[in-house]
Design an enzyme around this catalytic site. Structure first.
Site, PDB file in Angstrom:
ATOM      1  N   ARG A 176     -15.155  60.826  16.519  1.00 28.77           N
ATOM      2  CA  ARG A 176     -14.565  60.637  15.192  1.00 28.77           C
ATOM      3  C   ARG A 176     -15.111  61.632  14.172  1.00 28.77           C
ATOM      4  O   ARG A 176     -14.560  61.726  13.061  1.00 28.77           O
ATOM      5  CB  ARG A 176     -14.833  59.211  14.691  1.00 28.77           C
ATOM      6  CG  ARG A 176     -13.934  58.148  15.301  1.00 28.77           C
ATOM      7  CD  ARG A 176     -14.292  56.755  14.766  1.00 28.77           C
ATOM      8  NE  ARG A 176     -14.417  56.704  13.327  1.00 28.77           N
ATOM      9  CZ  ARG A 176     -13.402  56.566  12.480  1.00 28.77           C
ATOM     10  NH1 ARG A 176     -12.163  56.484  12.943  1.00 28.77           N
ATOM     11  NH2 ARG A 176     -13.611  56.510  11.183  1.00 28.77           N
ATOM     12  N   LYS A 177     -16.165  62.336  14.516  1.00 29.47           N
ATOM     13  CA  LYS A 177     -16.792  63.244  13.558  1.00 29.47           C
ATOM     14  C   LYS A 177     -16.137  64.632  13.618  1.00 29.47           C
ATOM     15  O   LYS A 177     -15.456  64.985  14.586  1.00 29.47           O
ATOM     16  CB  LYS A 177     -18.294  63.362  13.820  1.00 29.47           C
ATOM     17  CG  LYS A 177     -19.000  62.031  14.006  1.00 29.47           C
ATOM     18  CD  LYS A 177     -18.719  61.041  12.901  1.00 29.47           C
ATOM     19  CE  LYS A 177     -19.425  59.712  13.164  1.00 29.47           C
ATOM     20  NZ  LYS A 177     -19.018  58.656  12.220  1.00 29.47           N
ATOM     21  N   LEU A 178     -16.403  65.439  12.593  1.00 33.33           N
ATOM     22  CA  LEU A 178     -15.809  66.772  12.544  1.00 33.33           C
ATOM     23  C   LEU A 178     -16.368  67.671  13.631  1.00 33.33           C
ATOM     24  O   LEU A 178     -15.690  68.596  14.095  1.00 33.33           O
ATOM     25  CB  LEU A 178     -16.057  67.417  11.175  1.00 33.33           C
ATOM     26  CG  LEU A 178     -15.051  67.087  10.072  1.00 33.33           C
ATOM     27  CD1 LEU A 178     -15.114  65.619   9.698  1.00 33.33           C
ATOM     28  CD2 LEU A 178     -15.294  67.953   8.849  1.00 33.33           C
TER      29      LEU A 178
END
Length: 375
Positions: A176-178
């Site tokens: 879910r993180k960049l």
């Protein structure tokens, strides 16, 4: 609603590690630690198996243990509060600012106790927390600060990368993180001695890492200096992370463009508030959340149902740990007076935001919200 940016470069980097035969924690992990710490303006990086294990290590390194209190926001993923329990401490919930969703000097000071031994400050959804304001409260009392920057890679605080001014900062590389390594995390640190101990603790307390032992060319008999953990990252993950790090600037700018367009489109929907940059920094918009007004014609969950019926995957806003069964019956959960947290977690939702999101898809999302506002 959130998709990682992955391509042929990542596949090639991982394949190269497989061909090398060294897939556990090794040279790629060391390279990723150095590159990530340099990008974030930190002196040292210690890769871990997750942000949760990085937070666990951070509290141990800060000297937190049984009988201590740790101030945390309830308005955060539950791992933030769980980390305090892992070391035998009691999480004490602080309320958050209505605009940023982050703890403030005032909300933290209101819940300090004589047993407070640390504060975990979260850069919620990528919005940088005001670290200087918190330090003005904590430093005179000798209370260590741990920054939970799980969502904040690429965000900026007072002209520097988030985490650059912190003693202990935990990062997440969840999908879910960049910036993702699949699973995985990092602890960035200011002190060389503390970083050395962190590396030892993440590898069962060994006096020398397995990679260094194999590379030494001589017989090395390791010692186990203290009780440690298996919190290691693999070279497979680190190879992925090294490529992802090169994409970070592009990914952040794309998300900021998409977030600005959401803000423009939603400005015409009465009462709806959107996440924005604070005055002192820039967010990476890891998540784009909105808050519905009290008089919105439909509730938050009903709006999520409407989005789903239109083929749009939304998500409830940031959770509140004190309302979850794991904490609702604890002293910190039961006694929590968190009006802003309660309001935000009840009325907020997260909208789709990912690199390949099109204007047409954004228009569909906003159309559902605007239509719901009229009936």
């Amino acid at each position: 609603m959130i998709r990682p940016v992955l391509g042929d470069e990542e596949a090639a980097a991982v394949a190269e590690v497989v061909r090398s035969g060294w897939v556990a924690q090794g040279p790629r992990v060391a390279a990723f630690e150095e590159a990530f710490a340099d990008r974030m303006g930190a002196a040292h990086g210690v890769a871990t198996s997750s942000c949760t294990t990085a937070l666990h290590l951070a509290l141990l390194l800060a000297g937190v243990g049984p009988g201590d209190d740790v101030v945390v926001p309830s308005f955060s993923f539950i791992a933030t509060a769980n980390a305090a329990r892992y070391v035998g401490a009691q999480p004490v919930f602080a309320d958050v600012d209505a605009t940023t969703g982050n703890v403030t000097g005032k909300t933290v000071e209101a819940v300090l106790t004589e047993r407070t031994r640390a504060v975990i400050a979260v850069d919620q959804a990528g919005v940088p927390v005001d670290l200087d304001e918190l330090r003005a409260v904590c430093d005179p009392r000798g209370i260590p600060m741990v920054e939970d920057a799980a969502c904040a890679a690429g965000s900026v605080y007072r002209g520097r990368p988030v985490g650059a001014g912190a003693e202990l900062t935990a990062w997440s590389f969840h999908p879910r993180k960049l910036l993702t390594t699949g699973e995985g995390g990092m602890l960035t640190l200011a002190s060389e001695d503390v970083a050395r101990r962190a590396r030892r603790l993440r590898e069962h307390g060994m006096s020398v890492s397995a990679a260094d032992r194999h590379a030494s060319g001589t017989v090395v008999i390791e010692e186990y200096l203290e009780t440690g953990f298996n919190f290691r990252m693999t070279d497979l993950q680190a190879a992925l992370g090294l490529v992802q790090l090169t994409r970070l600037t592009e990914v952040v700018e794309r998300r900021r463009d998409l977030a600005a367009r959401y803000q423009r489109l939603l400005a015409d929907v009465p009462g709806v508030l959107t996440v924005r940059d604070p005055l002192y920094g820039r967010t990476n918009y890891q998540s784009f959340w909105i808050e519905l007004p009290e008089d919105f014609p439909v509730g938050r969950d009903a709006l999520l149902e409407r989005l789903l019926a239109a083929g749009i995957s939304g998500r409830r806003g940031i959770m509140a740990a004190h309302r979850e069964p794991a904490y609702a019956t604890s002293a910190s959960g039961r006694n929590a007076d968190l009006p802003v947290t309660d309001r935000l977690t009840s009325r907020s939702l997260i909208l789709p935001l990912f690199h390949e999101l099109t204007e047409e898809e954004q228009d569909r999302v906003v159309h559902v919200i605007a239509t719901a506002a009229t009936r």
